[in-house]
Design a protein around this motif. Structure first.
Motif, short mmCIF file in Angstrom:
data_model
loop_
_atom_site.label_atom_id
_atom_site.label_comp_id
_atom_site.label_asym_id
_atom_site.label_seq_id
_atom_site.Cartn_x
_atom_site.Cartn_y
_atom_site.Cartn_z
N ASN A 7 0.86 -1.18 0.00
CA ASN A 7 0.00 0.00 0.00
C ASN A 7 0.90 1.23 0.00
O ASN A 7 1.48 1.60 1.03
CB ASN A 7 -0.90 -0.01 1.24
N ASP A 8 1.03 1.84 -1.16
CA ASP A 8 1.93 2.97 -1.29
C ASP A 8 1.46 4.16 -0.46
O ASP A 8 2.27 4.94 0.04
CB ASP A 8 2.05 3.35 -2.76
N ALA A 9 0.16 4.31 -0.29
CA ALA A 9 -0.36 5.46 0.46
C ALA A 9 0.07 5.41 1.92
O ALA A 9 0.46 6.42 2.50
CB ALA A 9 -1.89 5.49 0.36
N LEU A 10 0.00 4.23 2.52
CA LEU A 10 0.37 4.09 3.93
C LEU A 10 1.83 3.71 4.12
O LEU A 10 2.36 3.79 5.23
CB LEU A 10 -0.52 3.05 4.61
N GLU A 36 -0.11 -3.39 7.70
CA GLU A 36 -0.75 -2.27 8.39
C GLU A 36 -0.87 -2.52 9.88
O GLU A 36 -0.64 -1.62 10.70
CB GLU A 36 -2.13 -2.00 7.78
N TYR A 49 -3.50 7.88 8.31
CA TYR A 49 -3.39 8.86 7.23
C TYR A 49 -2.28 8.47 6.25
O TYR A 49 -1.33 7.78 6.62
CB TYR A 49 -3.07 10.24 7.82
N PRO A 50 -2.37 8.92 5.01
CA PRO A 50 -1.30 8.66 4.04
C PRO A 50 0.03 9.25 4.53
O PRO A 50 0.07 10.23 5.27
CB PRO A 50 -1.78 9.38 2.77
N ARG A 51 1.12 8.65 4.11
CA ARG A 51 2.45 9.08 4.55
C ARG A 51 2.91 10.32 3.76
O ARG A 51 2.30 10.69 2.76
CB ARG A 51 3.46 7.95 4.35
N ASP A 52 3.98 10.91 4.26
CA ASP A 52 4.67 12.02 3.58
C ASP A 52 3.78 13.23 3.36
O ASP A 52 3.76 13.81 2.27
CB ASP A 52 5.26 11.55 2.24
N THR A 57 -0.35 13.92 -2.68
CA THR A 57 -1.79 13.80 -2.59
C THR A 57 -2.09 12.31 -2.73
O THR A 57 -1.28 11.55 -3.27
CB THR A 57 -2.52 14.58 -3.69
N ALA A 58 -3.23 11.87 -2.23
CA ALA A 58 -3.54 10.44 -2.25
C ALA A 58 -5.00 10.23 -2.62
O ALA A 58 -5.86 11.04 -2.25
CB ALA A 58 -3.24 9.80 -0.90
#
Length: 550
Positions: A7-10, A36, A49-52, A57-58
């Motif tokens: 999961n690239d978002a997390l 996760e 929440y998404p990282r970075d 943006t996600a």
């Protein structure tokens, strides 16, 4: 399938193949991350929440709904209203914030059991992994204020327990050090929220476990009858690699496969052709041949447990078909049980036959949808339906919301098995690496901290996001006695609780008892048909048309 391998978002990655719960199909105690659940045991609510942030943006990638599963239920959000605010709060926007959502729940009849969040552990019984990491599981659960379940066979497999001969149950167990260790470990940190539940199977009943527990602990413990579980449709199993231990278990009355008493088996073990033995429990109810007989036997068992002193009695049932589901709900309701845990296929275990786990039983969402339907039939007749807990492949905060909503108003808790064990492994590995003198006692698997941990910190205080929250709760002096696995458990539970609060606030439900099935819609027609939850484009369509035509 909602979950892909990464999961690239997390910034999370599954070591193995992810299943419906988001956990790897095979979850390892020595895993270096980072699914996760594993990562949330370190960073806690940050993983909501998404990282970075500030660089990205996600966008959601869960847009295709195929088949019928919990992941194909979606959660409602509303643009107005507020329901269930605690006393003293108003519908002012300053009060209607997600930290003000109350997650407290309770279950039971005469003697209510409270929980701080609607979560309980699966049954952690005679598997060695449960024994190794028990302190993390039990202390973590007690500190979170949730029920923890001691599974079957703990006394029977303990070589140090002393069990007398004969049929009389009272006083048969002279000592049960492993069971006592598990109960005492939880009760040390119990503060009025949660409970320690002790499960009974055929062998436990024969050995007099209930009598031992009530004599020593009284109503500090809940006793649980067991019909089955979602991972398999036979009794519990463990694997042992010692011929001597296999013979001991055979003498204790267990089914051991292959039979360690046979000369040819002993020879094969000596030569190395046989390297391990499987210990099995017996099937229950084999001498019962009708629904009426099951009812009579069940009511008799419950009456007996109450007669010897238990005020709280529960039942755990597995992913059997509709007849057994109806029996479990009806009989538990009639017997005024305190809780019924319904475990669907799709959950997990320490050791079950793999293809049995893949192929037997009713999937969780189908079983739980029917449980609500059957409970509603009893409620329509004026009956006070037994409080329920749903189990079978849950790991995340949205799973908790969906299960509670699908079974509302009867579902008071969600039961998690493998997911709540992961922080126990992780914390023990971290503590063993940082304190080598504790490694063997903790069953730590690492010599040094991997990069997946060191990128968050180098000591407990800066690794675990909830460290100082927990220190405030127990005090700086007592914090030294809390295993890191329990700290990780507390950290992960904090993430689940915060995520659940956010979902509930968005649905405008500020207390758990306000959640209804109206807070869900189905992502496809198949899921709608199976669950009775309206399809996403049908829900409130009539109201929408009235607005347009007004």
């Amino acid at each position: 399938m909602r979950f892909s391998k990464s999961n690239d978002a997390l910034g999370t990655t599954n070591r193995g193949n992810p299943c419906e719960s988001s956990l790897c199909t095979l979850c390892r105690a020595d895993c270096k991350g980072k699914c996760e659940t594993w990562l949330s045991s370190i960073v806690g609510r940050k993983l909501l929440y998404p990282r970075d942030f500030g660089k990205i943006t996600a966008g959601a990638n869960n847009t295709t709904h195929v088949g019928c599963s919990y992941n194909n239920l979606r959660i409602q959000g509303y643009a107005y209203g507020s329901n269930g605010l605690s006393k003293g709060l108003t519908n002012d926007p300053d009060d209607c914030i997600f930290p003000n959502v109350s997650l407290e729940t309770e279950f039971g009849q005469e003697m209510k059991t409270k929980a701080r969040i609607p979560l309980m552990t699966g049954a952690l019984g005679s598997t060695f992994i449960a024994a190794k990491y028990w302190d993390s599981f039990a202390i973590g659960g007690a500190l979170c204020g949730i029920p923890v379940v001691i599974g079957e066979n703990v006394v029977g497999v303990d070589r140090e327990s002393k069990i007398g001969k004969g049929k009389a149950k009272k006083g048969k167990i002279k000592s049960a050090p492993e069971l006592e260790r598990r109960i005492d470990g939880y009760l040390r940190y119990y503060d009025g929220y949660g409970a320690i539940i002790v499960q009974l199977n055929v062998e436990d009943t024969r050995n007099g476990v209930a009598e031992f527990v009530v004599d020593k602990y009284g109503n500090k413990c809940i006793i649980e009858l067991k019909w089955g579980q979602g991972a398999k449709d036979i009794g519990g199993e463990i694997q042992v690699t010692s011929l001597d231990y296999a013979l001991f278990l055979k003498d204790r009355g267990y089914v051991v496969d292959p039979d360690p008493r046979l000369p040819e088996v002993q020879k094969a073990f000596k030569e190395g052709a046989i390297k391990s033995f499987a210990r099995h429990s017996r099937l229950g109810g084999t001498n019962i041949d009708s629904v009426d007989a099951v009812r009579e036997d069940f009511m008799s068992s419950v009456d007996y447990l109450r007669k010897i002193g238990f005020k709280r009695v529960t039942l755990k049932t597995g992913s059997y078909g509709m007849e057994e589901l109806a029996m479990a709900i009806k009989f538990s309701t009639d017997a005024k049980l305190d809780l019924l845990t319904i475990d669907g296929s799709g959950g997990g275990t320490g050791m079950s036959p793999w293809n049995m786990m893949q192929s037997w039983g009713v999937p969780s969402i189908n079983l739980h949808a029917k449980a609500h339907e059957y409970a509603a039939l009893l409620a329509a007749k004026g009956e006070r339906v037994v409080d329920m807990s749903f189990a079978g492949g849950f790991a995340l905060e949205d799973h908790i919301f969906k299960a509670v909503a699908l079974g509302a108003p009867y579902t008071k808790l969600v039961c998690m098995g493998r997911a709540i064990m992961i922080p126990g492994y992780l914390g023990s590995n971290i503590e063993g690496a940082l304190h080598p003198d504790r490694k063997e006692k903790l069953s730590g698997n690492w010599d040094t901290l991997p990069k997946t941990v060191t990128e968050h910190g180098s000591k407990a205080e800066d690794i675990f996001a909830a460290y100082f929250d927990l220190e405030k709760k127990v005090g700086k002096k007592e914090m030294k006695n809390i295993p890191y696995g329990a700290i990780a458990f507390y950290t992960m539970a904090d993430k689940l609780a915060c995520g659940l609060q956010q979902l509930m606030a968005g649905a405008r439900k500020f207390s758990l008892d306000q959640i209804t099935r109206d807070e869900l819609f189905a992502g496809n027609r198949e899921t709608a048909d199976e669950t009775g939850i309206p399809h996403v484009s049908d829900y409130n369509d009539e109201t929408a048309r009235k607005i347009l035509n007004s």
